[in-house]
Design a protein around this motif. Structure first.
Motif, short mmCIF file in Angstrom:
data_model
loop_
_atom_site.label_atom_id
_atom_site.label_comp_id
_atom_site.label_asym_id
_atom_site.label_seq_id
_atom_site.Cartn_x
_atom_site.Cartn_y
_atom_site.Cartn_z
N VAL A 43 0.90 -0.98 0.03
CA VAL A 43 -0.03 0.15 0.08
C VAL A 43 1.06 1.06 0.19
N GLY A 44 0.87 1.79 -0.86
CA GLY A 44 1.62 3.55 -1.19
C GLY A 44 2.25 3.20 -2.27
N VAL A 66 -3.63 1.24 -3.54
CA VAL A 66 -4.15 0.97 -2.37
C VAL A 66 -4.61 -0.07 -0.96
N ALA A 67 -4.39 -1.11 -1.59
CA ALA A 67 -4.91 -2.25 -1.19
C ALA A 67 -4.22 -3.61 -1.66
N ALA A 73 -6.87 -9.46 -1.78
CA ALA A 73 -7.03 -8.61 -2.44
C ALA A 73 -5.37 -7.83 -3.29
N LEU A 74 -5.49 -7.74 -4.52
CA LEU A 74 -5.29 -6.22 -4.80
C LEU A 74 -5.94 -5.49 -5.09
N ARG A 75 -4.89 -3.74 -5.28
CA ARG A 75 -5.95 -3.22 -5.89
C ARG A 75 -5.12 -2.16 -6.05
N TRP A 76 -5.04 -1.04 -6.80
CA TRP A 76 -4.69 -0.19 -7.86
C TRP A 76 -5.54 1.20 -8.31
#
Length: 145
Positions: A43-44, A66-67, A73-76
């Motif tokens: 994250v970041g 962002v996660a 979970a993987l989120r951008w």
């Protein structure tokens, strides 16, 4: 706002699928859509991803993670030029099943250009399907070793 979502069943553990998804440098060996990548799934952090759509020119994006929940979970989120014009929140959701992993890959698009890029978004959905199928083949092939 517009959302797309694709899914696939992979006969491998969520941890194994996760390891392949976050090995961005390894994308060149199996991924037909995001052929080049670098960065850390933390994250970041900012990733560098070179996308090669089935129809169209290659594009480099630098989304921010962002996660990042290993095995889950993987989120951008990425932006075209500046936030608000065309933003995409991309996610991979991994759920353990009796036979391995149910993977959902999706994206939520926001910004004032969204109503004008429907054809491009439809193409992106097809590219997600191609990527999911390649991920399945790659991961399941590794599981056999």
């Amino acid at each position: 706002m517009r959302q797309i979502s694709t899914s696939i069943e992979i006969h491998a553990s969520p941890q194994h699928v996760w390891a392949v998804l976050v090995d961005f440098a390894g994308y060149k060996g199996w991924n037909p859509f995001i052929r080049e990548g670098s960065g850390q799934a933390t994250v970041g952090n900012t990733l560098t991803l070179r996308m090669h759509p089935e129809s169209g020119k290659p594009m480099t994006f630098r989304p921010k993670v962002v996660a990042a929940e290993p095995g889950r979970a993987l989120r951008w989120i990425g932006h075209l030029i500046v936030p608000g014009i065309f933003d995409g929140t991309h996610e991979f959701i991994l759920t353990a099943t009796d036979n391995g992993t149910h993977l959902v890959q999706g994206e939520t698009f926001n910004g004032f250009l969204v109503p004008f890029v429907g054809k491009m978004i439809a193409g992106t959905e097809r590219n997600f399907v191609r990527m999911n199928e390649a991920l399945k083949k790659h991961v399941e092939g590794q599981e056999l070793l």
